[in-house]
Design an enzyme around this catalytic site. Structure first.
Site, short mmCIF file in Angstrom:
data_model
loop_
_atom_site.label_atom_id
_atom_site.label_comp_id
_atom_site.label_asym_id
_atom_site.label_seq_id
_atom_site.Cartn_x
_atom_site.Cartn_y
_atom_site.Cartn_z
CG HIS A 74 -42.46 -27.39 6.56
ND1 HIS A 74 -41.36 -27.46 5.74
CD2 HIS A 74 -43.44 -28.06 5.90
CE1 HIS A 74 -41.67 -28.13 4.64
NE2 HIS A 74 -42.92 -28.50 4.72
CG HIS A 107 -43.14 -25.01 1.80
ND1 HIS A 107 -44.15 -25.52 2.58
CD2 HIS A 107 -42.21 -24.53 2.63
CE1 HIS A 107 -43.82 -25.36 3.85
NE2 HIS A 107 -42.65 -24.76 3.91
CD GLU A 159 -38.11 -22.65 -1.31
OE1 GLU A 159 -37.28 -21.93 -1.91
OE2 GLU A 159 -38.29 -22.60 -0.08
CG ASN A 257 -37.07 -21.21 8.80
OD1 ASN A 257 -37.13 -20.66 9.90
ND2 ASN A 257 -38.15 -21.67 8.19
#
Length: 358
Positions: A74, A107, A159, A257
């Site tokens: 990402h 993912h 994910e 994240n």
């Protein structure tokens, strides 16, 4: 000042960079000494490194085009760079020509996606992060033992879709601590929690605490599901945030994240925190009265983007850069088996990883 507005999820189709035109940042005096606290670890983790190198190696080995289901990681910059080299990003495998090479993103994917690729005769290369694969295996094991799995994560994230797809009849997604107060289970004595690897450690533990209040027999996963890189970057920014008037997180809007790093910085003392993809998105008004700027980056961000932010800040007078290191990282993952040898059958020099990390 306040944090940049963030929402998840965003479309997974690769986004082209918007043209940003502005004057260079100005060096405006502040009451004290200007400085930058540069968090470490930051940037690429081993799983991202492996996935990006896998696409590059596939292009070298098989030639363009190589198809990639979803974004390989990402990050807009990484995806755009790989597109320029001949990667084609698609939403689903039914968009890939029969028999072509397709890479599954870091993912992870569900068994349904693997089967769909096989049905089309695709040459699949699985670049799933091994730490995500570990969670998949846990889901399979607990489902086999007839446990209800409470999967802590964001519904719709790739994910989470992949992990839930391993045992769809046994998985219930818990999006937040608040949902922990209302989720229902069939048998409170046979319930276990797993988590998305890129979550806020603190929020995840709060969710688990609330779940355990309702279900005292709740089992833990055999090992921590939140990946080492996510934890390390959050620990580092916590230390930086205590002294920062402003925190800048380099990372894309669909990077879980990276988004969490903004939230963690605000929760641990930063007066303001913003996320940017590129250095020229840093705004002059963010720097008003700011003496100390904290800088970090998400686990899918190449270091060159951080260095560009530091160069922009230097032009605004923030030339004193101090690295705040809270951990060392030396983990590397082997490439997918299809890419560990070169075309002649010899072991490839980049069979394990390929890039350093900060």
């Amino acid at each position: 000042m306040s944090a940049t507005a963030i929402s998840l999820p965003v479309p997974a189709v690769p986004a082209r960079r918007a043209q940003v035109r502005r004057e260079p940042l100005q060096d405006i005096p502040v009451p004290g000494q200007k400085r930058v606290l540069l968090a470490a670890p930051r940037g690429y983790c081993a799983g991202v490194d492996r996935a990006v190198v896998a696409v590059e190696k596939a292009l070298e080995r098989y030639g363009a085009p190589v198809y990639v289901r979803k974004q390989i990681v990402h990050n807009i910059h990484v995806v755009t760079e790989l597109e320029a080299k001949g990667a084609i990003f698609v939403e689903e495998v039914d968009e890939v020509p029969a028999g072509a090479h397709v890479v599954f993103s870091a993912h992870g994917v569900s068994p349904a996606v693997v089967n769909a690729a096989s049905d089309r005769g695709l040459q699949a290369i699985d670049a799933t992060c091994p730490l995500v694969t570990k969670v998949h295996r846990e889901a399979v094991r607990f489902a086999r033992d007839d446990y209800q799995i409470l999967l802590i994560g964001h519904d719709g994230h790739e994910e989470v879709e992949g992990t839930a797809g391993e045992a769809p009849d046994h998985v219930t997604i818990v999006n937040s601590p608040e949902e922990a107060d209302t989720v229902e289970v069939a048998d409170p004595n046979r319930v276990v929690w797993l988590s998305q690897t890129t979550l806020s450690v603190d929020e995840t533990m709060e969710t688990v605490r609330r779940l355990r209040e309702r279900f005292p027999q709740l089992q833990d996963p055999p090992s921590d599901d939140i990946c080492y890189a996510t934890q390390n970057r959050q620990v580092a920014i916590k230390k930086v945030a205590r002294e920062a008037d402003l925190v800048i997180v380099v990372g894309s809007a669909n990077s879980s994240n990276s988004v969490r790093l903004v939230e963690v910085a605000l929760e641990h003392g930063a007066k303001a925190a913003y996320r940017v993809d590129y250095a020229d998105e840093v705004r002059q008004e963010w720097l008003e009265g700011v003496e100390t700027v904290g800088v970090t980056s998400g686990a899918s961000v190449p270091e060159v983007l951080v260095q560009e932010v530091l160069a922009e800040l230097s032009g605004a007078g923030y030339r004193d850069v101090e690295e705040v290191r809270t951990a060392e990282e030396d983990l590397m993952f082997s490439l997918p088996k299809e890419l560990r040898q070169d075309a002649s059958g010899r072991r490839d020099a980049r069979a394990i990883g390929g890039r350093g990390r900060a």
